[in-house]
Design a protein around this motif. Sequence first.
Motif, PDB file in Angstrom:
ATOM      1  N   UNK A 174       0.281  -1.342  -0.228  1.00  0.00           N
ATOM      2  CA  UNK A 174       0.315  -0.283  -0.066  1.00  0.00           C
ATOM      3  C   UNK A 174       0.725   1.217  -0.091  1.00  0.00           C
ATOM      4  N   UNK A 175       2.392   1.239   0.284  1.00  0.00           N
ATOM      5  CA  UNK A 175       3.035   2.346   0.540  1.00  0.00           C
ATOM      6  C   UNK A 175       3.487   2.720  -0.838  1.00  0.00           C
ATOM      7  N   UNK A 176       3.432   1.665  -1.236  1.00  0.00           N
ATOM      8  CA  UNK A 176       4.132   1.521  -2.817  1.00  0.00           C
ATOM      9  C   UNK A 176       3.295   2.347  -4.023  1.00  0.00           C
ATOM     10  N   UNK A 177       2.054   2.032  -3.428  1.00  0.00           N
ATOM     11  CA  UNK A 177       1.229   2.534  -4.411  1.00  0.00           C
ATOM     12  C   UNK A 177       1.044   3.617  -4.542  1.00  0.00           C
ATOM     13  N   UNK A 178       1.284   3.869  -2.933  1.00  0.00           N
ATOM     14  CA  UNK A 178       0.320   5.569  -3.171  1.00  0.00           C
ATOM     15  C   UNK A 178       1.604   6.316  -3.617  1.00  0.00           C
ATOM     16  N   UNK A 179       3.329   5.679  -3.477  1.00  0.00           N
ATOM     17  CA  UNK A 179       4.623   6.470  -3.936  1.00  0.00           C
ATOM     18  C   UNK A 179       4.263   6.289  -5.910  1.00  0.00           C
ATOM     19  N   UNK A 180       3.339   5.482  -6.250  1.00  0.00           N
ATOM     20  CA  UNK A 180       3.296   4.767  -7.804  1.00  0.00           C
ATOM     21  C   UNK A 180       2.166   6.000  -8.107  1.00  0.00           C
TER      22      UNK A 180
END
Length: 335
Positions: A174-180
């Motif tokens: 979920x952190x990487x999805x926000x980052x992307x």
Amino acid sequence: MSQFVQTASGSCALSVVIPVYNEDAGLDALVARVSAAAREIFAEDYEFILVNDGSKDASWARICAHAERDPRIVAINLARNHGHQLALTAGLNHVRGELIFVLDADLQDPPELLGPMLAKLREGHDVVYGQRIKRHGETAFKRGTAALFYRMLGKMVDTHIPPDTGDFRLMTRRVVEQLNAMPERYRFIRGLVSFIGFSQVPYPYERDARFAGETNYPLRKMVALAIDAVTSFSVVPLRFASHLGMLFGLAGLVSLGLIVAVWLQGGTVQGWASLAALILIMGSVQLLVLGVFGEYLGRMYMEGKHRPLFIIAEVRRHPVATAAAEPSEVIRVAS
């Protein structure tokens, strides 16, 4: 490990993302050590994404050779050199894992720390970032400038960016999805991750010396990254103009008072050289302020073009992995 099992078709437990630029000499050791660390914990349920950032040596050929032998390796070749942060962004845009492990290709960040960092993550955190307590193989100048940069940055920004950290970290999906989802071009990824929030904790470690070759991050690139960090997370340089204006205005009033005092005593203020020096100083300050405004304006101009962050020339996988992947996952150009 039950909380990190596959959750959807085509997903896996772990994605390891590594940007590569002119790392031919150390790639075999990199693949061996990272694969061993991932396999020890996740067995075969992981993928290993290597992003070639326009290398000028044989890095891409070596990456392809590994991808042909190992179905867990995904080889991504960018159309040109986009820089470390955008190459890392390209890799993060292709992850399928529920957990994402990011490190550099020079093996200064030990991949064997995956296990201890995973144990820390399982305590209920979303990000475990490596925090350097020692930096082996680096000059005193680099260590000193890095320490100074992080301390100054910490005083200039509202977002807490941990000092003495790089992009070496373990993150949840979920952190990487926000980052992307963040489209900005001038990326300082460790700052963006801090901005996202959630639960983030450090993992102190000693950074090793480079395994092979020479550093691909000379002073010029370090300065460029520092400028990206400051302009992405702070408007303090813009306020600097106001502060300079007040400072020189005060200095002008003091000078005027001294001139009036000398005149009242019947004296004459001497010296065209001092006047010329003051004019040069004021001119340089004005140009400096214009340069700061121009830097922010130029970045707004480039952001407004909405060009792709990176362009992918080719994605290579093992034939077994290609057959199992969805078509949209095989070749993609991200914006």
